[in-house]
Design a protein around this motif. Structure first.
Motif, mmCIF file in Angstrom:
data_model
loop_
_atom_site.group_PDB
_atom_site.id
_atom_site.type_symbol
_atom_site.label_atom_id
_atom_site.label_comp_id
_atom_site.label_asym_id
_atom_site.label_seq_id
_atom_site.Cartn_x
_atom_site.Cartn_y
_atom_site.Cartn_z
ATOM 1 N N PHE A 133 -17.511 7.844 2.581
ATOM 2 C CA PHE A 133 -18.493 6.582 2.798
ATOM 3 C C PHE A 133 -17.999 5.459 3.485
ATOM 4 N N LEU A 134 -16.863 4.866 3.401
ATOM 5 C CA LEU A 134 -16.428 4.011 4.111
ATOM 6 C C LEU A 134 -16.477 4.206 5.511
ATOM 7 N N ILE A 135 -15.951 5.314 5.881
ATOM 8 C CA ILE A 135 -15.907 5.685 7.438
ATOM 9 C C ILE A 135 -17.343 5.846 7.913
ATOM 10 N N ASN A 136 -18.271 5.977 7.079
ATOM 11 C CA ASN A 136 -19.924 6.021 7.653
ATOM 12 C C ASN A 136 -20.273 4.582 7.881
ATOM 13 N N VAL A 137 -19.736 3.767 7.020
ATOM 14 C CA VAL A 137 -20.290 2.289 7.197
ATOM 15 C C VAL A 137 -19.426 1.764 8.182
ATOM 16 N N ASN A 138 -18.090 2.059 8.428
ATOM 17 C CA ASN A 138 -17.286 1.506 9.492
ATOM 18 C C ASN A 138 -16.742 2.412 10.030
ATOM 19 N N PRO A 139 -16.932 3.152 11.421
ATOM 20 C CA PRO A 139 -16.417 4.378 11.846
ATOM 21 C C PRO A 139 -14.970 4.050 12.244
ATOM 22 N N GLU A 140 -14.703 2.808 12.585
ATOM 23 C CA GLU A 140 -13.299 2.648 12.929
ATOM 24 C C GLU A 140 -12.421 3.116 12.078
ATOM 25 N N LEU A 141 -12.618 2.840 10.818
ATOM 26 C CA LEU A 141 -11.837 3.285 9.595
ATOM 27 C C LEU A 141 -11.355 4.970 9.724
ATOM 28 N N ALA A 142 -11.937 5.485 10.474
ATOM 29 C CA ALA A 142 -11.566 7.087 10.615
ATOM 30 C C ALA A 142 -10.310 7.149 11.222
ATOM 31 N N HIS A 143 -9.734 6.171 12.006
ATOM 32 C CA HIS A 143 -8.656 6.216 12.755
ATOM 33 C C HIS A 143 -7.445 5.758 11.789
ATOM 34 N N ARG A 144 -7.756 5.090 10.819
ATOM 35 C CA ARG A 144 -7.069 4.564 9.970
ATOM 36 C C ARG A 144 -6.563 5.138 8.559
ATOM 37 N N ILE A 145 -7.264 6.097 8.256
ATOM 38 C CA ILE A 145 -7.506 6.872 7.126
ATOM 39 C C ILE A 145 -7.169 8.542 7.321
ATOM 40 N N GLN A 146 -5.976 8.707 6.703
ATOM 41 C CA GLN A 146 -5.572 10.197 6.935
ATOM 42 C C GLN A 146 -5.220 10.726 5.653
ATOM 43 N N PHE A 147 -5.714 12.059 5.290
ATOM 44 C CA PHE A 147 -5.176 12.765 4.189
ATOM 45 C C PHE A 147 -4.428 14.134 4.555
ATOM 46 N N VAL A 148 -2.968 14.021 3.858
ATOM 47 C CA VAL A 148 -2.263 15.117 4.191
ATOM 48 C C VAL A 148 -1.865 16.173 2.984
ATOM 49 N N GLU A 149 -1.664 17.231 3.219
ATOM 50 C CA GLU A 149 -0.982 18.113 2.439
ATOM 51 C C GLU A 149 0.450 18.407 2.632
ATOM 52 N N GLY A 150 1.159 18.851 1.693
ATOM 53 C CA GLY A 150 2.543 19.188 2.072
ATOM 54 C C GLY A 150 3.386 17.747 2.358
ATOM 55 N N LYS A 151 4.579 18.167 3.212
ATOM 56 C CA LYS A 151 5.340 17.159 3.287
ATOM 57 C C LYS A 151 4.552 15.955 4.265
ATOM 58 N N MET A 152 4.962 14.592 3.761
ATOM 59 C CA MET A 152 4.480 13.430 4.456
ATOM 60 C C MET A 152 5.757 13.326 5.692
ATOM 61 N N GLU A 153 5.040 13.121 6.798
ATOM 62 C CA GLU A 153 5.936 12.734 7.997
ATOM 63 C C GLU A 153 5.289 11.662 8.850
ATOM 64 N N ASN A 154 6.158 10.800 9.571
ATOM 65 C CA ASN A 154 5.777 9.873 10.402
ATOM 66 C C ASN A 154 5.055 8.694 10.112
ATOM 67 N N PHE A 155 5.655 8.196 8.764
ATOM 68 C CA PHE A 155 5.078 7.058 8.191
ATOM 69 C C PHE A 155 6.230 5.873 8.326
ATOM 70 N N ASP A 156 5.577 4.842 8.164
ATOM 71 C CA ASP A 156 6.500 3.551 8.382
ATOM 72 C C ASP A 156 7.154 2.867 6.789
ATOM 73 N N ALA A 157 6.399 3.214 5.896
ATOM 74 C CA ALA A 157 6.486 2.647 4.551
ATOM 75 C C ALA A 157 5.775 3.793 3.391
ATOM 76 N N VAL A 158 6.127 3.234 2.394
ATOM 77 C CA VAL A 158 5.429 4.273 1.441
ATOM 78 C C VAL A 158 5.315 3.431 -0.099
ATOM 79 N N ILE A 159 4.345 4.010 -0.719
ATOM 80 C CA ILE A 159 4.134 3.577 -2.253
ATOM 81 C C ILE A 159 3.853 4.927 -2.820
ATOM 82 N N ALA A 160 4.600 5.211 -3.723
ATOM 83 C CA ALA A 160 4.743 6.455 -4.590
ATOM 84 C C ALA A 160 4.874 6.381 -5.977
ATOM 85 N N THR A 161 3.878 7.047 -6.799
ATOM 86 C CA THR A 161 3.791 6.688 -8.255
ATOM 87 C C THR A 161 4.044 8.150 -8.895
ATOM 88 N N GLY A 162 4.733 8.150 -9.802
ATOM 89 C CA GLY A 162 5.331 9.257 -10.579
ATOM 90 C C GLY A 162 5.988 9.194 -11.716
#
Length: 348
Positions: A133-162
Motif C-alpha cells: 500500500f505504501l509503495i502504491n502511494v509513494n513508488p520511491e519506497l519500492a527502492h527502500r523496502i526489501q523483504f528477505v528470507e534466510g540469511k540477512m546479508e549486506n546490511f549496515d545496522a540491525v534491530i533484532a527482537t527475540g
C-alpha cells in the motif's frame, strides 16, 4: 516535495486507509476493501493466535497513530535531514502479536534509511500487504523496502527482537554492526486492594488481549499481603469467553494439569490460573503473583528487576507507569525496552 515529507504522507494515507477499513468493519458496511479482508483471513489461517478481532485491534491502534498531527508531534523532537548515504537497516521481527515489528519498520523509513525485513514465520502476511500500500502511494519506497528470507546479508545496522536464547545468537551474529537487540521482557501490575471493578476490568484487557502473548501483556501481579482475590476474579469474569478459543483452552488445560500434578497451590476461575511465583514470565492462561508488605519494599524489588520489565501498570498510570487497560495502546514514543529507536537510526 522532499522525500522525508513524501514518506510521512504515505504513512498518513495508510492511517486513513486503515481507519476507514476498520470503521467499515465495525459498521458491517458492504463497502469493504476485499484485498485487506483477504489478507486478514490469510493471516488468521496462517497463525491461529491471530484472530480477526485481534488483528483489527492492532490495525485500529495504528490507524490512531498514523495521523499527520501524531507523526509530526513525535518527529519534532528529532533533527531529521535528507541523507546523502542512506544505510540499510535489517530488522529481524518477532511474530508473537500482529504487526509487532511495524514500529521499527516505521522508524527506519522515516529516518531516511532503507529497510531490510526478515519476517517471523508467524506473521508473514500483514506487513508485506501494508508495504505494498505504501509503495502504491509513494513508488520511491519500492527502492527502500526489501523483504528477505534466510540469511540477512549486506546490511549496515540491525534491530533484532527475540527471546533470551535468540538474543545470544543475535549478539554473536550482529555484534560487529550497530545494533539494537531486544530479549525477553514482561509487564507487571501493582494492585493495592483499593481498585474499582471498572479498573480491574480494564486490567483484564492488559492480561487477555492477544491471549497474553505480547511483552506489554501483564503476566505478573504484585498484591499486598493478605490480598483477597474475590474482586479481581469477579472483574475478570468479563473475559470468560476467551476459553472458547481452542489454542488458549489447550494451554489452560495443560498448565493447570501440570500444576495440579505437582501439587502447587493455585487459584482458578475456569479460564485463568493464578499461581504464587517469583518469576515474571507466566505461561499462556496463567498469571503469576507475589505479595509485598510495604511500598518501599516493592519499589526496591521492581528496581532490581527493571531490565526484565516492559510495562509497569497501575490504576493511576502516573509518571513512567501505564494505566490499566492501556498497555496495548502505546504511543509513538513508547520505545521497546526504553531504547530510543529513532535516535539510534539518526546517528548511523
Amino acid at each position: 516535495m522532499a522525500p522525508y515529507i513524501q514518506t510521512i504522507e504515505a504513512f498518513v494515507e495508510l492511517g486513513k486507509y486503515l481507519s476507514d477499513f476498520c470503521e467499515n468493519q465495525q459498521n458491517e458496511s458492504e463497502n469493504q476493501d476485499m484485498a485487506l479482508v483477504e489478507a486478514i483471513s490469510k493471516a488468521e489461517q496462517h497463525n491461529g493466535w491471530f484472530t480477526k478481532e485481534n488483528i483489527l485491534f492492532a490495525l485500529v491502534q495504528w490507524a490512531n497513530l498514523l495521523t499527520k498531527d501524531q507523526l509530526e508531534s513525535w518527529l519534532s523532537k528529532y533533527e531529521i535531514k535528507p541523507l546523502d548515504e542512506p544505510k540499510t537497516v535489517g530488522i529481524v521481527m518477532a511474530g508473537n502479536i500482529p504487526l509487532v515489528g511495524f514500529h521499527d519498520f516505521l522508524c527506519v523509513l522515516l529516518s531516511g534509511h532503507r529497510v531490510m525485513v526478515k519476517l517471523s514465520s508467524n506473521d508473514k502476511i500483514l506487513l508485506p500487504f501494508l508495504a505494498d500500500f505504501l509503495i502504491n502511494v509513494n513508488p520511491e519506497l519500492a527502492h527502500r523496502i526489501q523483504f528477505v528470507e534466510g540469511k540477512m546479508e549486506n546490511f549496515d545496522a540491525v534491530i533484532a527482537t527475540g527471546s533470551n536464547n535468540t538474543g545470544r545468537y543475535f549478539e554473536y551474529y550482529f555484534g560487529k554492526k550497530p545494533n539494537i537487540i531486544r530479549k525477553n521482557r514482561n509487564s507487571v501490575a501493582i494492585l493495592t486492594g483499593e481498585e474499582s471493578k471498572d479498573e480491574l476490568e480494564a486490567l483484564g484487557e492488559d492480561i487477555f488481549r492477544y491471549y497474553g502473548l505480547g511483552c506489554r501483556n501483564v503476566s505478573k501481579l504484585y498484591v499486598p499481603k493478605g490480598y483477597n482475590f474475590e474482586a479481581f476474579f469477579n472483574a475478570m469474569y468479563a473475559y470468560k469467553d476467551i476459553i472458547h478459543q481452542h489454542k488458549y483452552a489447550n494451554n489452560y488445560d495443560y498448565n493447570k494439569a501440570v500444576y495440579l500434578m505437582s501439587e502447587f497451590q493455585l487459584l482458578d476461575n475456569g479460564f485463568l490460573v493464578l499461581k504464587e511465583e517469583e518469576s515474571l514470565a507466566s505461561p499462556i492462561s496463567v498469571l503469576f503473583y507475589s505479595h509485598y508488605e510495604t511500598k518501599e519494599e516493592l519499589t526496591q524489588v521492581l528496581e532490581n528487576r527493571k531490565e526484565d520489565i516492559q510495562c509497569l501498570v497501575t490504576a493511576t498510570g502516573t509518571g513512567s507507569e501505564v494505566k490499566f487497560g492501556e498497555t496495548q495502546k502505546p504511543r509513538l514514543d513508547d520505545y521497546a525496552d526504553g531504547v530510543d529507536t529513532m535516535a539510534f537510526l539518526l546517528q548511523l
